[in-house]
Design an enzyme around this catalytic site. Structure first.
Site, PDB file in Angstrom:
ATOM      1  N   ASP A 102      -5.395  -5.229 -18.288  1.00 16.40           N
ATOM      2  CA  ASP A 102      -4.186  -4.519 -18.739  1.00 16.40           C
ATOM      3  C   ASP A 102      -4.315  -3.965 -20.161  1.00 16.40           C
ATOM      4  OD1 ASP A 102      -2.886  -4.872 -16.370  1.00 16.40           O
ATOM      5  OD2 ASP A 102      -1.740  -6.609 -17.008  1.00 16.40           O
TER       6      ASP A 102
ATOM      7  N   ASN B 144      -5.904   2.091 -12.975  1.00 15.26           N
ATOM      8  CA  ASN B 144      -4.915   1.121 -12.477  1.00 15.26           C
ATOM      9  C   ASN B 144      -3.511   1.628 -12.798  1.00 15.26           C
ATOM     10  OD1 ASN B 144      -3.948  -1.369 -11.403  1.00 15.26           O
ATOM     11  ND2 ASN B 144      -3.721  -2.174 -13.490  1.00 15.26           N
TER      12      ASN B 144
ATOM     13  N   HIS C 160       0.309  -0.037 -13.675  1.00 13.05           N
ATOM     14  CA  HIS C 160       1.025  -1.274 -13.975  1.00 13.05           C
ATOM     15  C   HIS C 160       2.522  -0.962 -14.007  1.00 13.05           C
ATOM     16  CE1 HIS C 160       1.422  -5.338 -15.462  1.00 13.05           C
ATOM     17  NE2 HIS C 160       2.339  -4.894 -16.287  1.00 13.05           N
TER      18      HIS C 160
ATOM     19  N   GLU D 151       6.162   5.602  -9.653  1.00 11.15           N
ATOM     20  CA  GLU D 151       4.741   5.467  -9.281  1.00 11.15           C
ATOM     21  C   GLU D 151       4.349   6.528  -8.266  1.00 11.15           C
ATOM     22  OE1 GLU D 151       3.902   0.774 -10.061  1.00 11.15           O
ATOM     23  OE2 GLU D 151       4.477   1.327  -8.037  1.00 11.15           O
TER      24      GLU D 151
ATOM     25  N   LEU E  64      -4.648  -7.260  -6.648  1.00  6.88           N
ATOM     26  CA  LEU E  64      -4.267  -8.450  -7.420  1.00  6.88           C
ATOM     27  C   LEU E  64      -5.423  -9.297  -7.940  1.00  6.88           C
ATOM     28  CD1 LEU E  64      -1.082  -9.586  -5.463  1.00  6.88           C
ATOM     29  CD2 LEU E  64      -1.236  -8.291  -7.600  1.00  6.88           C
TER      30      LEU E  64
ATOM     31  N   GLY F 261       0.779  -1.235   0.000  1.00  3.64           N
ATOM     32  CA  GLY F 261       0.000   0.000   0.000  1.00  3.64           C
ATOM     33  C   GLY F 261       0.812   1.287   0.000  1.00  3.64           C
ATOM     34  N   SER F 262       2.056   1.231  -0.481  1.00  3.69           N
ATOM     35  CA  SER F 262       2.827   2.483  -0.498  1.00  3.69           C
ATOM     36  C   SER F 262       2.200   3.484  -1.466  1.00  3.69           C
ATOM     37  CB  SER F 262       4.301   2.221  -0.839  1.00  3.69           C
ATOM     38  OG  SER F 262       4.453   1.848  -2.185  1.00  3.69           O
ATOM     39  N   ASN F 263       1.664   3.001  -2.589  1.00  2.00           N
ATOM     40  CA  ASN F 263       0.968   3.909  -3.504  1.00  2.00           C
ATOM     41  C   ASN F 263      -0.320   4.432  -2.867  1.00  2.00           C
ATOM     42  OD1 ASN F 263       2.206   4.163  -6.350  1.00  2.00           O
ATOM     43  ND2 ASN F 263       2.469   1.999  -5.847  1.00  2.00           N
TER      44      ASN F 263
HETATM   45  C1  GRF Z   1       3.103  -1.423  -7.689  1.00  2.00           C
HETATM   46  O1  GRF Z   1       4.344  -1.663  -8.254  1.00  2.00           O
HETATM   47  C2  GRF Z   1       2.018  -1.409  -8.732  1.00  2.00           C
HETATM   48  O2  GRF Z   1       2.448  -1.002  -9.974  1.00  2.00           O
HETATM   49  C3  GRF Z   1       1.618  -2.836  -8.812  1.00  2.00           C
HETATM   50  O3  GRF Z   1       1.705  -3.318  -7.482  1.00  2.00           O
HETATM   51  C4  GRF Z   1       2.670  -2.555  -6.764  1.00  2.00           C
HETATM   52  C5  GRF Z   1       2.032  -2.084  -5.504  1.00  2.00           C
HETATM   53  O4  GRF Z   1       2.937  -1.512  -4.612  1.00  2.00           O
HETATM   54  N1  GRF Z   1       0.348  -2.967  -9.460  1.00  2.00           N
HETATM   55  P1  GRF Z   1       2.443  -0.868  -3.265  1.00  2.00           P
HETATM   56  O5  GRF Z   1       1.574  -1.902  -2.556  1.00  2.00           O
HETATM   57  O6  GRF Z   1       1.668   0.354  -3.610  1.00  2.00           O
HETATM   58  O7  GRF Z   1       3.671  -0.558  -2.485  1.00  2.00           O
END
Ligand code: GRF
Length: 190
Positions: free
Chosen positions: A146, A103, A105, A175, A86, A13-15
């Site tokens: 995708d 999304n 990728h 990202e 996922l 969940g860093s994003n």
């Molecule tokens: C990211 O690299 C994203 O592109 C992919 O899953 C990863 C998630 O990273 N779909 P995080 O959980 O946000 O750290």
């Protein structure tokens, strides 16, 4: 009117956290909930830390998403943002949110997308193919995984010395740099 975002995340969940923080300081949109298919996803802890409501839905709920749809309605969700989610997004949600599911990728689609291409698998495949560059693709989700319309891409170099881990690190930086603001651009362009 401030738009409401639901984030779906399965992992660290860093994003998700970057997106939450970005919109905390904005009046364009806000993250109103984080949903996961994994009860132990660290993304849920990160959301709680920022006082964002979280909900775990087991696999069978994603197959027949009546409760998920109800929750999205309860939160008045306008956009769904996938951040390391996922599972396949249920068709019913794709129909309810046309061009409103985004999304990210971790590669330059259409290369290195599709079934099995997630997480470290993507970076391994890129390195094995001796690609000179990789990057990120931010895109809408439609019925074909995708393959939805690309919104934004950014590139990074792949060096002969790169490992899947070092490449993942570069990709994560891209990202974090681009995902929140690209989401915002989509929302304000409506
Ligand atoms: C990211 O690299 C994203 O592109 C992919 O899953 C990863 C998630 O990273 N779909 P995080 O959980 O946000 O750290």
């Amino acid at each position: 009117m401030r738009k409401n975002i639901a984030i779906f995340a399965s992992g660290s969940g860093s994003n998700a956290e970057k997106i939450i923080l970005h919109f905390n300081a904005k009046n364009t949109a806000q993250v109103v909930c984080v949903f996961s298919n994994k009860s132990e996803a660290y993304a849920l802890n990160r959301a709680k830390k920022h006082n964002i409501p979280t909900q775990f839905f087991p696999f069978k709920e994603w197959r027949t998403p009546t409760n998920i749809i109800q929750k999205l309605k309860d939160f008045n969700v306008d956009y769904i943002v996938l951040a390391g989610f996922l599972l396949k997004v249920p068709q019913a949600l794709i129909h309810l949110y046309p061009n409103r599911i985004i999304n990210i990728h971790p590669a330059l689609l259409p290369k290195y997308g599709g079934k099995g291409m997630y997480g470290e698998n993507v970076h391994k495949a890129v390195i094995e193919a001796k690609e000179k560059e990789s990057g990120i693709t931010i895109h809408f989700i439609d019925e074909d995984y995708d393959k939805g319309t690309t919104i934004f891409q950014a590139k990074c170099k792949v060096l002969p010395t790169d490992t899947p881990e070092s490449l993942a690190e570069k990709i994560h930086k891209l990202e974090h740099q681009y995902y929140p603001k690209t989401i915002e651009e989509v929302i304000i362009s409506e």
